[in-house]
Scaffold this motif. Structure first.
Motif, PDB file in Angstrom:
ATOM      1  N   ASP A 184       0.856  -1.186   0.000  1.00  0.00           N
ATOM      2  CA  ASP A 184       0.000   0.000   0.000  1.00  0.00           C
ATOM      3  C   ASP A 184       0.896   1.242   0.000  1.00  0.00           C
ATOM      4  O   ASP A 184       1.555   1.537   1.007  1.00  0.00           O
ATOM      5  CB  ASP A 184      -0.894   0.000   1.245  1.00  0.00           C
ATOM      6  N   PRO A 185       0.936   2.012  -1.098  1.00  0.00           N
ATOM      7  CA  PRO A 185       1.803   3.187  -1.128  1.00  0.00           C
ATOM      8  C   PRO A 185       1.392   4.280  -0.154  1.00  0.00           C
ATOM      9  O   PRO A 185       2.172   5.207   0.098  1.00  0.00           O
ATOM     10  CB  PRO A 185       1.680   3.667  -2.585  1.00  0.00           C
ATOM     11  N   ALA A 186       0.210   4.156   0.423  1.00  0.00           N
ATOM     12  CA  ALA A 186      -0.237   5.126   1.421  1.00  0.00           C
ATOM     13  C   ALA A 186       0.143   4.712   2.836  1.00  0.00           C
ATOM     14  O   ALA A 186      -0.184   5.428   3.789  1.00  0.00           O
ATOM     15  CB  ALA A 186      -1.754   5.311   1.333  1.00  0.00           C
ATOM     16  N   ARG A 187       0.845   3.581   2.995  1.00  0.00           N
ATOM     17  CA  ARG A 187       1.239   3.099   4.325  1.00  0.00           C
ATOM     18  C   ARG A 187       2.692   2.656   4.293  1.00  0.00           C
ATOM     19  O   ARG A 187       3.021   1.491   4.455  1.00  0.00           O
ATOM     20  CB  ARG A 187       0.345   1.948   4.778  1.00  0.00           C
ATOM     21  N   VAL A 188       3.595   3.608   4.071  1.00  0.00           N
ATOM     22  CA  VAL A 188       5.019   3.331   3.950  1.00  0.00           C
ATOM     23  C   VAL A 188       5.748   3.824   5.199  1.00  0.00           C
ATOM     24  O   VAL A 188       5.633   4.994   5.571  1.00  0.00           O
ATOM     25  CB  VAL A 188       5.610   4.001   2.695  1.00  0.00           C
ATOM     26  N   THR A 189       6.494   2.938   5.823  1.00  0.00           N
ATOM     27  CA  THR A 189       7.368   3.284   6.941  1.00  0.00           C
ATOM     28  C   THR A 189       8.810   3.208   6.449  1.00  0.00           C
ATOM     29  O   THR A 189       9.197   2.229   5.810  1.00  0.00           O
ATOM     30  CB  THR A 189       7.189   2.313   8.116  1.00  0.00           C
ATOM     31  N   ILE A 190       9.604   4.237   6.733  1.00  0.00           N
ATOM     32  CA  ILE A 190      11.041   4.164   6.443  1.00  0.00           C
ATOM     33  C   ILE A 190      11.770   3.778   7.725  1.00  0.00           C
ATOM     34  O   ILE A 190      11.393   4.195   8.823  1.00  0.00           O
ATOM     35  CB  ILE A 190      11.590   5.469   5.851  1.00  0.00           C
ATOM     36  N   ALA A 191      12.804   2.987   7.581  1.00  0.00           N
ATOM     37  CA  ALA A 191      13.570   2.523   8.741  1.00  0.00           C
ATOM     38  C   ALA A 191      15.022   2.386   8.330  1.00  0.00           C
ATOM     39  O   ALA A 191      15.346   2.221   7.149  1.00  0.00           O
ATOM     40  CB  ALA A 191      13.027   1.187   9.256  1.00  0.00           C
ATOM     41  N   GLY A 192      15.916   2.447   9.321  1.00  0.00           N
ATOM     42  CA  GLY A 192      17.327   2.267   9.041  1.00  0.00           C
ATOM     43  C   GLY A 192      18.128   2.275  10.317  1.00  0.00           C
ATOM     44  O   GLY A 192      17.638   2.665  11.381  1.00  0.00           O
ATOM     45  N   GLN A 193      19.398   1.843  10.210  1.00  0.00           N
ATOM     46  CA  GLN A 193      20.279   1.736  11.371  1.00  0.00           C
ATOM     47  C   GLN A 193      21.595   2.424  11.078  1.00  0.00           C
ATOM     48  O   GLN A 193      22.103   2.381   9.961  1.00  0.00           O
ATOM     49  CB  GLN A 193      20.503   0.256  11.711  1.00  0.00           C
ATOM     50  N   SER A 194      22.153   3.100  12.080  1.00  0.00           N
ATOM     51  CA  SER A 194      23.416   3.817  11.971  1.00  0.00           C
ATOM     52  C   SER A 194      23.275   4.916  10.921  1.00  0.00           C
ATOM     53  O   SER A 194      22.426   5.784  11.065  1.00  0.00           O
ATOM     54  CB  SER A 194      24.553   2.839  11.666  1.00  0.00           C
ATOM     55  N   ALA A 195      24.088   4.904   9.851  1.00  0.00           N
ATOM     56  CA  ALA A 195      23.892   5.913   8.809  1.00  0.00           C
ATOM     57  C   ALA A 195      22.491   5.800   8.216  1.00  0.00           C
ATOM     58  O   ALA A 195      21.890   6.811   7.834  1.00  0.00           O
ATOM     59  CB  ALA A 195      24.944   5.756   7.720  1.00  0.00           C
ATOM     60  N   GLY A 196      21.956   4.570   8.162  1.00  0.00           N
ATOM     61  CA  GLY A 196      20.585   4.404   7.690  1.00  0.00           C
ATOM     62  C   GLY A 196      19.581   5.053   8.618  1.00  0.00           C
ATOM     63  O   GLY A 196      18.570   5.609   8.177  1.00  0.00           O
ATOM     64  N   GLY A 197      19.845   4.995   9.938  1.00  0.00           N
ATOM     65  CA  GLY A 197      18.996   5.709  10.888  1.00  0.00           C
ATOM     66  C   GLY A 197      19.130   7.210  10.718  1.00  0.00           C
ATOM     67  O   GLY A 197      18.143   7.956  10.840  1.00  0.00           O
ATOM     68  N   GLY A 198      20.368   7.672  10.441  1.00  0.00           N
ATOM     69  CA  GLY A 198      20.561   9.081  10.138  1.00  0.00           C
ATOM     70  C   GLY A 198      19.806   9.481   8.889  1.00  0.00           C
ATOM     71  O   GLY A 198      19.234  10.582   8.812  1.00  0.00           O
ATOM     72  N   ALA A 199      19.788   8.593   7.886  1.00  0.00           N
ATOM     73  CA  ALA A 199      19.023   8.857   6.670  1.00  0.00           C
ATOM     74  C   ALA A 199      17.544   9.020   6.985  1.00  0.00           C
ATOM     75  O   ALA A 199      16.868   9.904   6.440  1.00  0.00           O
ATOM     76  CB  ALA A 199      19.235   7.722   5.672  1.00  0.00           C
ATOM     77  N   VAL A 200      17.030   8.173   7.866  1.00  0.00           N
ATOM     78  CA  VAL A 200      15.614   8.259   8.250  1.00  0.00           C
ATOM     79  C   VAL A 200      15.304   9.620   8.867  1.00  0.00           C
ATOM     80  O   VAL A 200      14.323  10.280   8.505  1.00  0.00           O
ATOM     81  CB  VAL A 200      15.263   7.112   9.224  1.00  0.00           C
ATOM     82  N   LEU A 201      16.132  10.059   9.812  1.00  0.00           N
ATOM     83  CA  LEU A 201      15.888  11.357  10.444  1.00  0.00           C
ATOM     84  C   LEU A 201      16.076  12.499   9.454  1.00  0.00           C
ATOM     85  O   LEU A 201      15.339  13.500   9.492  1.00  0.00           O
ATOM     86  CB  LEU A 201      16.801  11.543  11.650  1.00  0.00           C
ATOM     87  N   THR A 202      17.060  12.370   8.560  1.00  0.00           N
ATOM     88  CA  THR A 202      17.264  13.392   7.534  1.00  0.00           C
ATOM     89  C   THR A 202      16.023  13.525   6.665  1.00  0.00           C
ATOM     90  O   THR A 202      15.541  14.636   6.397  1.00  0.00           O
ATOM     91  CB  THR A 202      18.484  13.037   6.667  1.00  0.00           C
ATOM     92  N   LEU A 203      15.477  12.399   6.212  1.00  0.00           N
ATOM     93  CA  LEU A 203      14.263  12.415   5.395  1.00  0.00           C
ATOM     94  C   LEU A 203      13.069  12.944   6.180  1.00  0.00           C
ATOM     95  O   LEU A 203      12.231  13.690   5.649  1.00  0.00           O
ATOM     96  CB  LEU A 203      13.977  11.016   4.860  1.00  0.00           C
ATOM     97  N   LEU A 204      12.987  12.586   7.462  1.00  0.00           N
ATOM     98  CA  LEU A 204      11.882  13.053   8.295  1.00  0.00           C
ATOM     99  C   LEU A 204      11.903  14.571   8.416  1.00  0.00           C
ATOM    100  O   LEU A 204      10.839  15.210   8.488  1.00  0.00           O
ATOM    101  CB  LEU A 204      11.973  12.410   9.677  1.00  0.00           C
ATOM    102  N   GLY A 205      13.085  15.171   8.439  1.00  0.00           N
ATOM    103  CA  GLY A 205      13.200  16.621   8.564  1.00  0.00           C
ATOM    104  C   GLY A 205      13.301  17.356   7.243  1.00  0.00           C
ATOM    105  O   GLY A 205      13.579  18.554   7.233  1.00  0.00           O
ATOM    106  N   MET A 206      13.095  16.660   6.133  1.00  0.00           N
ATOM    107  CA  MET A 206      13.274  17.242   4.807  1.00  0.00           C
ATOM    108  C   MET A 206      11.916  17.533   4.161  1.00  0.00           C
ATOM    109  O   MET A 206      11.159  16.601   3.865  1.00  0.00           O
ATOM    110  CB  MET A 206      14.064  16.271   3.921  1.00  0.00           C
ATOM    111  N   PRO A 207      11.576  18.778   3.932  1.00  0.00           N
ATOM    112  CA  PRO A 207      10.264  19.090   3.329  1.00  0.00           C
ATOM    113  C   PRO A 207      10.017  18.353   2.018  1.00  0.00           C
ATOM    114  O   PRO A 207       8.891  17.908   1.759  1.00  0.00           O
ATOM    115  CB  PRO A 207      10.338  20.613   3.120  1.00  0.00           C
TER     116      PRO A 207
END
Length: 503
Positions: A184-207
């Protein structure tokens, strides 16, 4: 379209792909894997330092039976997570694991971004197989992205943050194609660890990324937020080492392997001080990674989150207790007689802050100076950001955890130890080296179950930070009930400056 019982075929926008069933289709626990599907054209030649370009359509059915090429080129030997390096040019690809290919199941989707300090790591790791998430009704995607200087270095005449643009392009591919894999493209969770976790937070804060996902889980997030001036300085230093002009044409004249070898030297301080590299990490952070470019990233991630970007999206974040202590533990003998306060002073922690920090970490201090230094670097690089992010998000739905279970083979709750529990892959290659011969089954059930709870239901199962400030889920041992500490990150509060430091 006719389907072979072992090889499901799915139609994507560029063309049809053939996957592989693991288990009998329709049987409990069965899932299909579609590996190495390109989401962009190979980043070589004129596209080497370009923004990702959609793949060319193909005719017929394309095999997606083996992992695609990785930007991770060199086998580094014994790493905490197995990280296969697969040769080839088509390094921008996704892997899809699904229990319902070709149907209209509309299952929730989890997109995982691998770690590796933004310079290494592989989406082809056996730890990232999505079969356990598939068992629990979650379609899983892992993605690749350009690494190191090719992905994140400052290059005049080239688009900035090319690795970040790769993340966005992969998420756009998921948006446009995942329904064909039962997601379901309307129910997407992004996840990651270490640099991947940093990527998640970067995307979360990116308009620019907000429309591409709906919730997030960040494990041991390593934020980069490289300052523009530092990015320019590193680029100039790398050009000097390579003997080229610091622009797109100059860097394009240098073979990929040469730049890969030189990027470490460019980021290494010119100093005989054995602590110089540690000072760089503590003072400036990672050398290669998302940079503040004024376009995709206009301000540091925590400041963006404090401004309300991503506040509509549920977030879970946390760390292991001793991400870095395995490194300092090797110097335990040399540090045995060195007072912890003196050693922290060598890391430039002011006297007053040292007293407060040591008072908050009495239990760690009893383990010796090496343990204190490892915990301090862990706290500066990883754990203090958990508090900063949780507090910056205010009333937004944010859950915090700690992974406290100690590795029986390494002696610490170390970096990467939580990953096989999160993926519920305790029988995967390489897990016993980190987690021993009998990792606790209930711990995997708890950690993986919390992840499924966020992806599927939007709630991992304990109070949010806004409801109970400081509330921290403690993942450790065989406890079957949720263990929530009312202030689980109290020991890092002396390192967290406060809201005025986020701007």
């Amino acid at each position: 379209m006719a389907q072979h019982p072992e090889h499901p075929v799915v139609s994507t926008a560029p063309g049809d792909v053939r996957g592989l069933w693991r288990g009998e289709p329709g049987a409990p626990g069965a899932s299909a894997a579609f590996l190495g599907i390109p989401f962009a054209q190979p980043p070589v030649g004129d596209l080497r330092f370009a923004a990702p370009v959609p793949p060319e359509p193909w005719e017929g059915v394309r095999d997606a039976l083996a992992y695609g090429a990785t930007a991770h080129r060199i086998d580094p030997g014994d790493t905490l997570i197995p990280e296969p390096a697969i040769p080839g040019d088509s390094t921008l690809n996704v892997n899809v694991f699904t229990p319902a290919p070709g149907g209209d199941a509309r299952l929730p989707v989890m997109v995982y971004i691998h770690g590796g300090g933004y310079v290494a790591g592989s989406p082809a790791s056996p730890w990232y197989d999505g079969r356990s998430f598939n068992r629990d009704g979650v379609v899983t995607v892992t993605l690749s992205y350009r690494l190191g200087f090719d992905g994140f270095g400052h290059i005049p005449g080239a688009p900035s943050n090319r690795g970040v643009r790769d993340w966005l392009a992969a998420l756009e591919w998921v948006r446009d194609n995942i329904a064909a894999f039962g997601g379901d493209p309307a129910r997407v969770t992004i996840a990651g660890q270490s640099a991947g976790g940093g990527a998640v937070l970067t995307l979360l804060g990116m308009p620019a990324a907000q429309h591409l996902f709906h919730s997030a889980w960040a494990m041991s997030a390593a934020l980069a937020d490289v300052a523009p001036e530092r990015a320019r300085t590193l680029s100039a230093k790398l050009a000097h080492l390579a003997g080229v002009t610091p622009n797109r044409d100059g860097f394009a004249s240098v073979p990929e392997k040469t730049l890969h070898d030189l990027q470490h030297d460019a980021a290494t301080p010119d100093s005989r001080d054995p602590l110089a590299a540690v000072h760089v990490i503590l003072d400036d952070g990672l050398s290669w990674g998302p940079m503040i470019d004024g376009e995709l990233l206009t301000q540091p991630t925590v400041a963006s989150l404090a401004a309300g970007v991503g506040s509509d999206k549920p977030l879970v974040l946390g760390t292991t207790d001793d991400e870095f202590t395995m490194v300092t533990d090797s110097a335990r003998g040399k540090l045995r007689l060195v007072p912890a306060s003196f050693a922290l002073g060598k890391l430039k922690l002011p006297r007053g802050a040292r007293r407060a920090y040591l008072a908050a970490n009495v239990a760690q201090r009893r383990k010796g100076t090496a343990a204190v230094l490892g915990r301090y670097v862990t706290d500066v690089v990883f754990r203090s950001d958990v508090v900063r992010v949780a507090e910056a998000r205010g009333d937004a739905r944010t859950w915090v955890y700690r992974f406290t279970w100690v590795s029986p083979t390494r002696g610490w709750a170390l970096h990467c130890l939580d990953v096989p529990f999160w993926f519920d892959c305790l029988d995967a290659e390489g897990v016993t080296a980190l987690a021993g011969d009998a990792p606790p089954r209930r711990l995997a059930d708890a950690v993986h179950g919390a992840a499924v709870g966020l992806v599927r239901d939007g709630d991992p199962g304990w109070p949010t930070w806004a409801e109970q400030p400081g509330a921290t889920r403690m993942f450790g041992g065989e406890a079957s009930r949720p263990d929530v500490d009312p202030d689980g990150y109290r020991s890092v509060r002396s390192l967290v400056a406060g809201p005025t430091a986020w701007a």
